[in-house]
Design an enzyme around this catalytic site. Structure first.
Site, PDB file in Angstrom:
ATOM      1  N   LYS A 170      11.720  -7.950  -7.993  1.00  0.00           N
ATOM      2  CA  LYS A 170      11.439  -7.191  -9.701  1.00  0.00           C
ATOM      3  C   LYS A 170      10.940  -6.020  -9.302  1.00  0.00           C
ATOM      4  O   LYS A 170       9.885  -6.570  -8.697  1.00  0.00           O
ATOM      5  CB  LYS A 170      11.156  -8.396 -10.197  1.00  0.00           C
ATOM      6  CG  LYS A 170      11.265  -8.125 -12.174  1.00  0.00           C
ATOM      7  CD  LYS A 170      11.123  -6.672 -11.958  1.00  0.00           C
ATOM      8  CE  LYS A 170       9.064  -6.529 -12.503  1.00  0.00           C
ATOM      9  NZ  LYS A 170       9.344  -4.531 -12.902  1.00  0.00           N
ATOM     10  N   GLU A 245      -0.097  -6.664  -1.709  1.00  0.00           N
ATOM     11  CA  GLU A 245      -0.370  -5.026  -1.387  1.00  0.00           C
ATOM     12  C   GLU A 245      -1.489  -5.075  -1.818  1.00  0.00           C
ATOM     13  O   GLU A 245      -0.575  -4.045  -3.023  1.00  0.00           O
ATOM     14  CB  GLU A 245       0.391  -4.702  -0.391  1.00  0.00           C
ATOM     15  CG  GLU A 245       1.131  -5.871   0.645  1.00  0.00           C
ATOM     16  CD  GLU A 245       0.619  -5.175   2.045  1.00  0.00           C
ATOM     17  OE1 GLU A 245      -0.660  -4.791   1.822  1.00  0.00           O
ATOM     18  OE2 GLU A 245       0.370  -6.240   2.515  1.00  0.00           O
ATOM     19  N   GLU A 369      -9.182   4.435  -7.538  1.00  0.00           N
ATOM     20  CA  GLU A 369      -7.675   4.944  -7.456  1.00  0.00           C
ATOM     21  C   GLU A 369      -7.188   5.949  -7.928  1.00  0.00           C
ATOM     22  O   GLU A 369      -6.907   5.428  -9.076  1.00  0.00           O
ATOM     23  CB  GLU A 369      -6.960   3.872  -6.518  1.00  0.00           C
ATOM     24  CG  GLU A 369      -5.757   4.065  -6.290  1.00  0.00           C
ATOM     25  CD  GLU A 369      -4.744   2.939  -5.808  1.00  0.00           C
ATOM     26  OE1 GLU A 369      -4.832   2.468  -6.306  1.00  0.00           O
ATOM     27  OE2 GLU A 369      -4.486   2.873  -4.160  1.00  0.00           O
TER      28      GLU A 369
HETATM   29  P1  NAD Z   1       1.796  -2.085 -11.128  1.00  0.00           P
HETATM   30  O1  NAD Z   1       0.532  -3.248 -10.438  1.00  0.00           O
HETATM   31  O2  NAD Z   1       1.615  -1.476 -12.390  1.00  0.00           O
HETATM   32  O3  NAD Z   1       3.780  -2.089 -11.022  1.00  0.00           O
HETATM   33  C1  NAD Z   1       3.431  -3.044 -10.080  1.00  0.00           C
HETATM   34  C2  NAD Z   1       4.863  -3.843  -9.925  1.00  0.00           C
HETATM   35  O4  NAD Z   1       4.542  -5.480 -10.800  1.00  0.00           O
HETATM   36  C3  NAD Z   1       6.070  -3.486 -10.949  1.00  0.00           C
HETATM   37  O5  NAD Z   1       6.683  -4.653 -10.850  1.00  0.00           O
HETATM   38  C4  NAD Z   1       5.719  -4.026 -12.232  1.00  0.00           C
HETATM   39  O6  NAD Z   1       6.986  -4.128 -13.032  1.00  0.00           O
HETATM   40  C5  NAD Z   1       5.223  -5.494 -11.690  1.00  0.00           C
HETATM   41  N1  NAD Z   1       3.575  -5.997 -12.778  1.00  0.00           N
HETATM   42  C6  NAD Z   1       3.615  -5.407 -13.690  1.00  0.00           C
HETATM   43  N2  NAD Z   1       2.292  -5.685 -14.180  1.00  0.00           N
HETATM   44  C7  NAD Z   1       3.261  -7.161 -13.873  1.00  0.00           C
HETATM   45  C8  NAD Z   1       2.745  -8.538 -14.830  1.00  0.00           C
HETATM   46  N3  NAD Z   1       2.047  -9.447 -15.391  1.00  0.00           N
HETATM   47  N4  NAD Z   1       3.089  -9.791 -13.923  1.00  0.00           N
HETATM   48  C9  NAD Z   1       4.221  -9.882 -12.982  1.00  0.00           C
HETATM   49  N5  NAD Z   1       4.602  -8.126 -12.319  1.00  0.00           N
HETATM   50  C10 NAD Z   1       4.235  -7.667 -12.833  1.00  0.00           C
HETATM   51  O7  NAD Z   1       1.941  -1.447 -10.190  1.00  0.00           O
HETATM   52  P2  NAD Z   1       2.277   0.209 -10.197  1.00  0.00           P
HETATM   53  O8  NAD Z   1       1.227   1.227 -11.503  1.00  0.00           O
HETATM   54  O9  NAD Z   1       3.454   0.007 -10.301  1.00  0.00           O
HETATM   55  O10 NAD Z   1       2.035   1.013  -8.629  1.00  0.00           O
HETATM   56  C11 NAD Z   1       0.720   2.015  -8.431  1.00  0.00           C
HETATM   57  C12 NAD Z   1      -0.311   1.122  -7.497  1.00  0.00           C
HETATM   58  O11 NAD Z   1      -0.018  -0.159  -6.951  1.00  0.00           O
HETATM   59  C13 NAD Z   1      -0.968   1.452  -7.269  1.00  0.00           C
HETATM   60  O12 NAD Z   1      -2.479   0.827  -7.863  1.00  0.00           O
HETATM   61  C14 NAD Z   1      -1.324   1.272  -5.719  1.00  0.00           C
HETATM   62  O13 NAD Z   1      -2.559   1.456  -4.917  1.00  0.00           O
HETATM   63  C15 NAD Z   1      -0.258  -0.058  -5.326  1.00  0.00           C
HETATM   64  N6  NAD Z   1      -0.374   0.200  -4.263  1.00  0.00           N
HETATM   65  C16 NAD Z   1      -0.777  -0.243  -3.479  1.00  0.00           C
HETATM   66  C17 NAD Z   1       0.661  -0.974  -1.938  1.00  0.00           C
HETATM   67  C18 NAD Z   1      -0.053  -1.601  -1.305  1.00  0.00           C
HETATM   68  O14 NAD Z   1       0.338  -1.652   0.059  1.00  0.00           O
HETATM   69  N7  NAD Z   1      -1.451  -1.844  -0.787  1.00  0.00           N
HETATM   70  C19 NAD Z   1       2.089  -0.271  -1.747  1.00  0.00           C
HETATM   71  C20 NAD Z   1       1.213   0.749  -3.107  1.00  0.00           C
HETATM   72  C21 NAD Z   1       1.272   0.225  -4.144  1.00  0.00           C
END
Ligand code: NAD
Length: 462
Positions: A170, A245, A369
């Protein structure tokens, strides 16, 4: 832009169960470039069933055959690298040269590394009177963010396939076109039907349905700490394996013996690449008090030079969020020496490369962040002070240490509570484990450590 109007399930593009769609927006000009289906629980269920049905056969294939399929996948990514770069640029906004070098280039390296690891990994070992087998965990639910849209997919799918797992992906709602292109590549590479499945959709709908599905054995999530915490709790309640992650607030520690100009220049570029939307970016620059003013001048100059080469942020929400953080920094007393909260262009979600001086470790811009092109310079008095500041956040994903002598930098890095540290600008290594200490996550990606996440052991005694 070309988009599929269905889900890739069981080796074919199939219509979604519902009619909802997600509009994909180009963040450079705010125009809608495509629509993709917004899947729901029914689509997720169909995909998980396909993955489960495909599992016994894929898990039983010889590692050499799995390696061959991953190598073929790498070759398709190579053949389609220009299309990948253009797609990432269109939906994420990254400048094309960055998309070519990083967004298309790194996944090719990572896929290649897993083609080799699948062939060479010891899936079986003798321990005394036992034989220990490394067996696939099962069906993987992979949930990925938008900031490195293809890399984050490949960093999960390639090791999962190498391990003999089957997958339902997803991807993030902002970057589904890259995910669809990846599904095409998997198909072209001859990966058997059902081994990889794609469901596009919203996080709280399709993502949550996937994380909660009882047919999923391991949830591998990359994204925000807030969502990661929720997914960890769901997985824990079901006694399901989970890899997380999450976010970061990494420190770039410049020791007094370092080449200051180089450390500051590379440090600023590290944050500005991908418009600051890198979880492992070194967003806090720690400089000894004796060199602080010089570092501030160098950082301001480097940010100003970066200028127009920066891409937009991914969407309007991130744009507002990042500008809000910059305003908060000013309100809390940090000094702007480059950039600022004003949008530099009328159209597109752009933020200027921004540098804050006089940042203290407890300020919001030094703790949270931001996920935008903002670097904060913090002064330290001595090494212990630098270490206390470097370790003084809830995160521990990455970092950097610069010193005249490598051993001095290594000694400092060993005291940092973080998962990955670059010494004097060390190069990216696709085989090195990547992942966080503290609230930056659970588990590791890349290389053999990343492969091990998708394996469980069985021991037979003789
Ligand atoms: P997010 O957590 O909002 O979304 C990430 C993914 O999770 C998306 O596919 C989203 O649709 C899904 N998601 C959202 N709510 C969900 C739920 N309730 N249940 C299941 N899935 C759900 O994050 P974002 O805004 O897409 O990405 C930015 C964040 O990701 C930043 O905080 C960044 O640091 C982090 N990030 C971490 C790494 C790492 O490797 N540590 C890498 C990239 C990004």
């Amino acid at each position: 832009m070309k988009a599929h109007d269905g889900m890739y399930i069981d080796g074919a593009w199939r219509p979604a169960a519902g009619r909802d769609t997600i509009a994909v927006v180009n963040p450079a000009d705010e125009q809608v470039i495509a629509e993709v289906p917004a899947g729901g629980a029914e689509d997720v269920d169909a995909a998980v069933r396909a993955a489960r049905a495909a599992l016994p056969a894929w898990a039983a294939t010889a590692p050499a055959e799995r390696a061959a399929r991953i190598a073929a996948l790498r070759d398709v990514l190579v053949a389609r690298k220009d299309e990948i770069a253009e797609t990432v640029t269109a939906e994420l906004g990254a400048p094309l040269p960055f998309s070519q070098a990083v967004h298309a280039g790194v996944p090719i390296l990572v896929a290649g590394s897993y083609a080799e690891l699948a062939a060479s990994y010891a899936f079986e070992e003798k321990v005394g009177n036992s034989t220990v087998y490394a067996e696939p965990v099962g069906v993987v639910g992979a949930i990925t963010p938008w900031n490195y849209p293809l890399h984050q997919i490949v960093a999960k799918v390639a090791p999962a396939l190498a391990a003999g797992c089957t997958i339902v992906l997803k991807p993030a709602e902002d970057t589904p076109l890259t995910a669809q292109l990846f599904a095409e590549a998997v198909h072209e590479a001859g990966v058997p039907a059902g081994a990889f499945n794609l469901v596009t959709g919203l996080g709280p709908v399709a993502g949550q349905a996937l994380a909660e599905h009882e047919g999923v054995d391991l949830v591998s999530f990359t994204g925000s700490t807030a969502v990661g915490r929720k997914i960890g709790a769901t997985a824990g309640a079901a006694v399901k394996r989970v890899a997380l992650e999450l976010g970061g607030k990494s420190a770039n520690v410049i020791l007094p013996s370092a080449d200051l100009a180089k450390a500051v220049g590379v440090g600023v570029a590290n944050v500005m690449g991908n418009s600051g939307q890198t979880c492992s970016a070194w967003t806090r620059m720690l400089v000894h008090t004796s060199q602080y003013d010089e570092a501030v001048a160098l950082a301001a100059e480097a940010a100003a030079k970066y200028g127009d080469r920066i891409g937009p942020l991914v969407n309007a929400k991130q744009h507002a969020r990042v500008r809000g953080y910059i305003e908060k920094g000013v309100a809390e007393g940090a000094r702007l020496v480059a950039g600022g909260p004003d949008a530099p262009r009328e159209q597109g979600y752009f933020v200027s490369p921004t540098v804050f001086a006089d940042v203290t470790p407890e300020m919001t811009v030094a703790q949270e962040e931001i996920f935008g092109p903002v670097v904060s310079l913090i002064r330290y008095e001595d090494e212990d002070d630098a270490l206390r500041i470097a370790n003084g956040t809830v995160y521990g994903l990455a970092g950097a240490v610069w010193a005249g002598d490598e051993a001095e930098a290594v000694a400092f890095a060993r005291r940092m509570d973080t998962g990955q540290v670059d010494i004097n600008g060390g190069r990216f290594n696709p085989l090195a484990p990547f992942g966080g200490y503290k609230q930056s996550g659970v588990g590791r990606e890349l290389g053999s450590h990343g492969l091990a996440e998708y394996l469980q052991t069985k021991s037979l005694q003789f």
